[in-house]
Design an enzyme around this catalytic site. Sequence first.
Site, PDB file in Angstrom:
ATOM      1  N   ASP A   1       0.829  -1.205   0.000  1.00  8.31           N
ATOM      2  CA  ASP A   1       0.000   0.000   0.000  1.00  8.31           C
ATOM      3  C   ASP A   1       0.869   1.263   0.000  1.00  8.31           C
ATOM      4  O   ASP A   1       1.982   1.258   0.523  1.00  8.31           O
ATOM      5  CB  ASP A   1      -0.891  -0.026   1.254  1.00  8.31           C
ATOM      6  CG  ASP A   1      -2.058   0.940   1.148  1.00  8.31           C
ATOM      7  OD1 ASP A   1      -2.294   1.484   0.055  1.00  8.31           O
ATOM      8  OD2 ASP A   1      -2.728   1.151   2.177  1.00  8.31           O
TER       9      ASP A   1
ATOM     10  N   ARG B   1       0.128   7.678  -2.605  1.00  9.11           N
ATOM     11  CA  ARG B   1       0.671   8.747  -1.742  1.00  9.11           C
ATOM     12  C   ARG B   1       2.140   9.032  -2.068  1.00  9.11           C
ATOM     13  O   ARG B   1       2.585  10.169  -2.049  1.00  9.11           O
ATOM     14  CB  ARG B   1       0.532   8.341  -0.262  1.00  9.11           C
ATOM     15  CG  ARG B   1      -0.818   8.709   0.313  1.00  9.11           C
ATOM     16  CD  ARG B   1      -1.095   7.970   1.573  1.00  9.11           C
ATOM     17  NE  ARG B   1      -1.456   6.582   1.301  1.00  9.11           N
ATOM     18  CZ  ARG B   1      -1.551   5.638   2.234  1.00  9.11           C
ATOM     19  NH1 ARG B   1      -1.314   5.933   3.488  1.00  9.11           N
ATOM     20  NH2 ARG B   1      -1.902   4.419   1.897  1.00  9.11           N
TER      21      ARG B   1
ATOM     22  N   ARG C   1      -0.511   9.104 -10.053  1.00 13.88           N
ATOM     23  CA  ARG C   1      -0.590   7.886  -9.228  1.00 13.88           C
ATOM     24  C   ARG C   1       0.083   6.691  -9.898  1.00 13.88           C
ATOM     25  O   ARG C   1       0.710   5.862  -9.240  1.00 13.88           O
ATOM     26  CB  ARG C   1      -2.053   7.547  -8.939  1.00 13.88           C
ATOM     27  CG  ARG C   1      -2.752   8.526  -8.020  1.00 13.88           C
ATOM     28  CD  ARG C   1      -4.210   8.123  -7.850  1.00 13.88           C
ATOM     29  NE  ARG C   1      -4.342   6.772  -7.347  1.00 13.88           N
ATOM     30  CZ  ARG C   1      -4.213   6.440  -6.056  1.00 13.88           C
ATOM     31  NH1 ARG C   1      -3.967   7.367  -5.160  1.00 13.88           N
ATOM     32  NH2 ARG C   1      -4.349   5.191  -5.683  1.00 13.88           N
TER      33      ARG C   1
ATOM     34  N   HIS D   1       2.642   3.203  -8.911  1.00 14.14           N
ATOM     35  CA  HIS D   1       2.473   1.772  -9.207  1.00 14.14           C
ATOM     36  C   HIS D   1       3.689   1.242  -9.970  1.00 14.14           C
ATOM     37  O   HIS D   1       4.138   0.132  -9.749  1.00 14.14           O
ATOM     38  CB  HIS D   1       1.202   1.536 -10.029  1.00 14.14           C
ATOM     39  CG  HIS D   1      -0.057   1.927  -9.307  1.00 14.14           C
ATOM     40  ND1 HIS D   1      -0.281   1.577  -7.995  1.00 14.14           N
ATOM     41  CD2 HIS D   1      -1.147   2.640  -9.702  1.00 14.14           C
ATOM     42  CE1 HIS D   1      -1.471   2.047  -7.620  1.00 14.14           C
ATOM     43  NE2 HIS D   1      -2.002   2.708  -8.634  1.00 14.14           N
TER      44      HIS D   1
ATOM     45  N   GLU E   1     -12.172  -4.624  -5.076  1.00 18.44           N
ATOM     46  CA  GLU E   1     -12.683  -3.250  -4.897  1.00 18.44           C
ATOM     47  C   GLU E   1     -11.911  -2.239  -5.770  1.00 18.44           C
ATOM     48  O   GLU E   1     -12.377  -1.122  -5.985  1.00 18.44           O
ATOM     49  CB  GLU E   1     -12.565  -2.806  -3.428  1.00 18.44           C
ATOM     50  CG  GLU E   1     -13.518  -3.525  -2.471  1.00 18.44           C
ATOM     51  CD  GLU E   1     -13.131  -4.972  -2.200  1.00 18.44           C
ATOM     52  OE1 GLU E   1     -11.917  -5.268  -2.146  1.00 18.44           O
ATOM     53  OE2 GLU E   1     -14.031  -5.819  -2.063  1.00 18.44           O
TER      54      GLU E   1
ATOM     55  N   LEU F   1      10.677 -20.652  -4.679  1.00 23.48           N
ATOM     56  CA  LEU F   1       9.654 -19.733  -4.157  1.00 23.48           C
ATOM     57  C   LEU F   1       8.365 -19.785  -4.992  1.00 23.48           C
ATOM     58  O   LEU F   1       8.429 -19.732  -6.222  1.00 23.48           O
ATOM     59  CB  LEU F   1      10.201 -18.292  -4.195  1.00 23.48           C
ATOM     60  CG  LEU F   1       9.196 -17.195  -3.824  1.00 23.48           C
ATOM     61  CD1 LEU F   1       8.937 -17.179  -2.320  1.00 23.48           C
ATOM     62  CD2 LEU F   1       9.691 -15.829  -4.276  1.00 23.48           C
TER      63      LEU F   1
HETATM   64  C1  FPP Z   1      -2.133   0.169  -3.297  1.00 27.21           C
HETATM   65  O1  FPP Z   1      -1.601   1.464  -3.237  1.00 27.21           O
HETATM   66  C2  FPP Z   1      -1.536  -0.536  -4.412  1.00 27.21           C
HETATM   67  C3  FPP Z   1      -2.229  -1.118  -5.431  1.00 27.21           C
HETATM   68  C4  FPP Z   1      -3.702  -1.108  -5.520  1.00 27.21           C
HETATM   69  C5  FPP Z   1      -1.549  -1.746  -6.557  1.00 27.21           C
HETATM   70  C6  FPP Z   1      -0.348  -2.575  -6.178  1.00 27.21           C
HETATM   71  C7  FPP Z   1       0.491  -2.778  -7.365  1.00 27.21           C
HETATM   72  C8  FPP Z   1       1.834  -2.780  -7.324  1.00 27.21           C
HETATM   73  C9  FPP Z   1       2.618  -2.638  -6.091  1.00 27.21           C
HETATM   74  C10 FPP Z   1       2.582  -2.933  -8.578  1.00 27.21           C
HETATM   75  C11 FPP Z   1       3.062  -4.334  -8.791  1.00 27.21           C
HETATM   76  C12 FPP Z   1       2.086  -5.166  -9.497  1.00 27.21           C
HETATM   77  C13 FPP Z   1       2.427  -6.213 -10.271  1.00 27.21           C
HETATM   78  C14 FPP Z   1       1.332  -6.978 -10.907  1.00 27.21           C
HETATM   79  C15 FPP Z   1       3.790  -6.638 -10.528  1.00 27.21           C
HETATM   80  P1  FPP Z   1      -2.587   2.694  -3.435  1.00 27.21           P
HETATM   81  O2  FPP Z   1      -2.653   3.000  -4.883  1.00 27.21           O
HETATM   82  O3  FPP Z   1      -3.901   2.400  -2.806  1.00 27.21           O
HETATM   83  O4  FPP Z   1      -1.840   3.820  -2.654  1.00 27.21           O
HETATM   84  P2  FPP Z   1      -2.501   4.998  -1.809  1.00 27.21           P
HETATM   85  O5  FPP Z   1      -3.254   4.336  -0.669  1.00 27.21           O
HETATM   86  O6  FPP Z   1      -1.340   5.776  -1.344  1.00 27.21           O
HETATM   87  O7  FPP Z   1      -3.400   5.757  -2.726  1.00 27.21           O
END
Ligand code: FPP
Length: 252
Positions: A32, A36, A45, A49, A79, A143
Amino acid sequence: MSIRLPFFRKKRKKLERIKHENTPEHIAIIMDGNGRWAKKKGLPRIAGHKEGMTVVQKIVRSAVKYDIKILTLFAFSTENWKRPKPEVDFLMRLPKEFLHIYLPEMIENNVRIDTIGDFDSLPPHTRKAIIHAKEQTKDNDGLLLNFAFNYGGRYDIMCAMKEIVRDVDEGKLTIDSVDEESFATYLNTKNIEDPDLLIRTSGEQRLSNFLLWQLAYTELLFTDVLWPDYNEELFGNAITEYQNRKRRYGGV
Ligand code: FPP
């Protein structure tokens, strides 16, 4: 002539610091804080990612080194479809991008790739990339890198319940024979042990519908670090913290 490699030596030392007994076999992570992280840097955003994707590979490498058996990463929740379409589209393209860059290294490192979640509702291009990776790594026995992609804990439990009712209707099962152990065989995680350790980054302290059944006795670890800033050292510290905890499973 001796060549000095101080940086490399320092890194080795950090890895060796981890004890090899009582290592968690299955670590689950709620990655998560990408949004941010990007916002703090004045970036869109999706930049968070993208950076988060590179951190995934760093943690996979660490997990291989520490001999972790299963790493389950929450990459997209049921969600997350509520997010703006361009962000969802980007997240749906990430597996392909990630695997394009890192699949050869996964194969080299004996990593097996799998997913949990509602696979059939994913766009064809996402499914194709994942199917290819699963196929390419299916015989690996190192793994298990398990992506929770379009996964929701309640959905998982509800689907299990529906399948049990169906099996009872068809006479394959009696209601009285259903216990916790047999129920678990209907979940997405039927072939794997429950997580020993759950890590959630970004300071949020909730489960967000992740592995609700499976986390019943899991050790929880929350860190304020945003996922794109997470690293091998913090992952090592998390393992050490787990090793120092006493699991009682409701006993004494
Ligand atoms: C949550 O942060 C993160 C996600 C919903 C996406 C997670 C994806 C990755 C870490 C990339 C790697 C993925 C793959 C398939 C290799 P958020 O966007 O909710 O952050 P925020 O709470 O700060 O807005």
